[in-house]
Enzyme design. Structure first.
Site, PDB file in Angstrom:
ATOM      1  N   GLU A  82      -0.374  -1.772   5.350  1.00  0.00           N
ATOM      2  CA  GLU A  82       1.180  -1.159   6.777  1.00  0.00           C
ATOM      3  C   GLU A  82       0.549   0.230   7.258  1.00  0.00           C
ATOM      4  OE1 GLU A  82       4.704  -0.413   7.880  1.00  0.00           O
ATOM      5  OE2 GLU A  82       3.718   0.813   6.691  1.00  0.00           O
ATOM      6  N   ASP A 139       0.526  -1.087   0.171  1.00  0.00           N
ATOM      7  CA  ASP A 139      -0.297  -0.234  -0.004  1.00  0.00           C
ATOM      8  C   ASP A 139       1.123   1.141   0.122  1.00  0.00           C
ATOM      9  OD1 ASP A 139       0.755  -0.985   2.877  1.00  0.00           O
ATOM     10  OD2 ASP A 139      -0.561   0.667   3.000  1.00  0.00           O
TER      11      ASP A 139
HETATM   12 ZN   LIG Z   1       6.654   1.943   4.339  1.00  0.00          ZN
END
Ligand SMILES: [Zn+2]
Length: 362
Positions: free
Chosen positions: A134, A73
Site C-alpha cells: 500500500e 506492509d
Molecule cells: Zn497505512
C-alpha cells in the site's frame, strides 16, 4: 466477545514478522493461516494480497457482505521490530516503526473474525482484502482482482488517531516524472555544454510547492542527476506529485508546473520530458451518506463521537471506490506513524476490533 489478550498477541506476532513493502510473502501466509483457522475461505494472489470470505450466520442468502480492508506492509525502518507493551500502550524500541500502520487494522479484522466465529450471533458475510504494498502506491489494491467480491460497501482500517474518525474526502494524485536533458562536457572545457542541473534548479525555484490552496498540494521528493564533480551534468530527473481534492484545480496546478519548466528551458537548448500519471482518484462522501451514517451509528453505539475528517492522503479506499466498492476509511488508534515514535494504545486496538465486529452484526 473481543478478546483483548488474543488481540494483543496477534498484533505482537504480526509486527515481529518483517514486512517492509514488497517483502510480504511471509506475513501474507501468516494472515491467511489465521483467517483459515477462523473459518474463512482464503486465497493468496501473486502480489501477496490475502483474499478471504467468511460466510454469514443467520442471514438471508444474497445479503450483501461487509467489505473489510487493511494492508500488511510497513514503511522503513521496518526490519526487526521489537514491540514493547507498557502503560497500556504498545511501542517499538525506538529503532524502527511499530508497524501499527497498518497491522493494527489487520489484527482488528482477525480478532473480529475470531470473535464472530466463536459466538452464535447473527452476522453478515465478510469479504476481506488484506493488501500488500500500500505504502508504495496502493500497488496490491490496484492489482487485486475483485471478480469474486460481492460486497458493495465496507470500511478500510487505515487512519491514525483514536477510534472515531471517518474520512469523508481524499484527493486525486498526479505523479509527475520530469527529465531534463542537457549536454555533457569536461568541466574545464565547458564550451558548448548544457548544464541540466542548473536549468533544473531554476525550474524548481520557480515552481510553487507545498500547500497551493485549500484542496491542493505539490511536492518534489526526489532529484537525481550528475556523474562526477568535473563533468557538466547532462541529465537530471525529478520525481514529484500534485494532489487535489478538486480535479479542476489538480489539472490547473499540474499544467502550471509543466509550463514553468517549459518557460525555463526555452532558449537553453535542453530537452524536457514531463510525464504525468494518475496515481489514484479522489472520493468524497457527505455526512448524510448511508454508509457514513452506518459507521457513525456503530461508533456511537461503542461510546465514541464520530469525527469527520478530510485527508490529503490516498489509501486503498481510493481504489475500492473507483472500482465500485464504496469504502470509508476509519481510524485504528495509532499515533505518530511513519516514525520510530509510532505507538498504539491497547484500548484503541480493542475499540477498532469492536467496531469491525459490530459492523458485521445484524
Ligand atoms: Zn497505512
Amino acid at each position: 466477545m473481543i478478546n483483548e489478550h488474543r488481540l494483543v498477541q496477534t498484533f505482537l506476532e504480526l509486527v515481529q514478522i518483517d514486512s517492509p513493502s514488497g517483502d510480504e510473502q511471509q506475513i501474507a501466509e501468516c494472515v491467511a493461516e489465521s483467517l483459515r483457522a477462523r473459518g474463512a475461505q482464503v486465497k493468496l494472489d501473486s502480489l501477496h494480497n490475502v483474499i478471504a470470505f467468511v460466510p454469514g450466520r443467520g442471514v438471508k442468502q444474497g445479503v450483501k457482505p461487509l467489505f473489510l480492508n487493511a494492508h500488511t506492509d510497513n514503511v522503513a525502518p521496518a526490519r526487526g521490530i521489537k514491540p514493547i507493551v507498557a502503560g497500556g500502550q504498545i511501542a517499538s524500541d525506538g529503532t524502527t516503526v511499530l508497524g501499527a500502520d497498518d497491522l493494527a487494522g489487520v489484527a482488528a479484522i482477525l480478532e473480529a473474525a475470531a470473535s464472530l466465529a466463536e459466538n452464535d450471533k447473527k452476522h453478515l458475510p465478510l469479504e476481506i482484502a488484506i493488501t500488500s504494498q500500500e505504502e508504495l502506491g496502493l500497488v496490491g489494491a490496484k492489482g487485486l482482482d475483485l471478480q469474486d467480491f460481492h460486497a458493495k460497501e465496507g470500511v478500510v482500517l487505515d487512519s491514525g488517531g483514536p477510534v472515531g474518525a471517518i474520512v469523508l474526502a481524499s484527493p486525486t494524485q498526479n505523479l509527475v516524472e520530469i527529465t531534463i536533458k542537457g549536454k555533457a562536457a569536461h568541466s574545464a572545457r565547458p564550451e558548448g555544454s548544457i548544464n541540466a542541473l542548473k536549468i533544473a534548479a531554476a525550474a524548481i525555484a520557480r515552481t510553487k510547492l507545498g500547500k497551493l490552496d485549500r484542496d491542493s498540494t505539490a511536492n518534489f521528493g526526489i532529484v537525481r542527476g550528475g556523474m562526477a564533480r568535473n563533468i557538466v551534468p547532462d541529465k537530471v530527473e525529478i520525481v514529484g506529485e500534485v494532489r487535489s481534492r478538486n480535479t479542476r484545480k489538480l489539472e490547473r496546478h499540474t499544467r502550471a508546473m509543466k509550463q514553468g519548466f517549459e518557460r525555463t528551458l526555452r532558449g537553453t537548448g535542453a530537452k524536457l520530458e514531463f510525464r504525468v500519471t494518475r496515481a489514484y482518484n479522489r472520493y468524497e462522501f457527505g455526512k448524510n451518506d448511508r454508509l457514513v451514517q452506518r459507521v457513525a451509528r456503530v461508533l456511537k453505539q461503542l461510546g465514541r463521537t464520530p469525527r469527520y475528517e478530510m485527508t490529503m492522503g490516498g489509501s486503498d479506499a481510493n481504489i475500492w471506490n473507483a472500482k465500485g466498492i464504496k469504502a470509508v476509511v476509519v481510524s485504528v488508534g495509532y499515533e505518530q506513524i511513519h516514525t520510530p515514535s509510532e505507538y498504539l494504545p491497547v484500548a484503541e486496538l480493542v475499540k477498532a476490533a469492536e467496531l469491525v465486529e459490530t459492523l458485521a452484526l445484524v
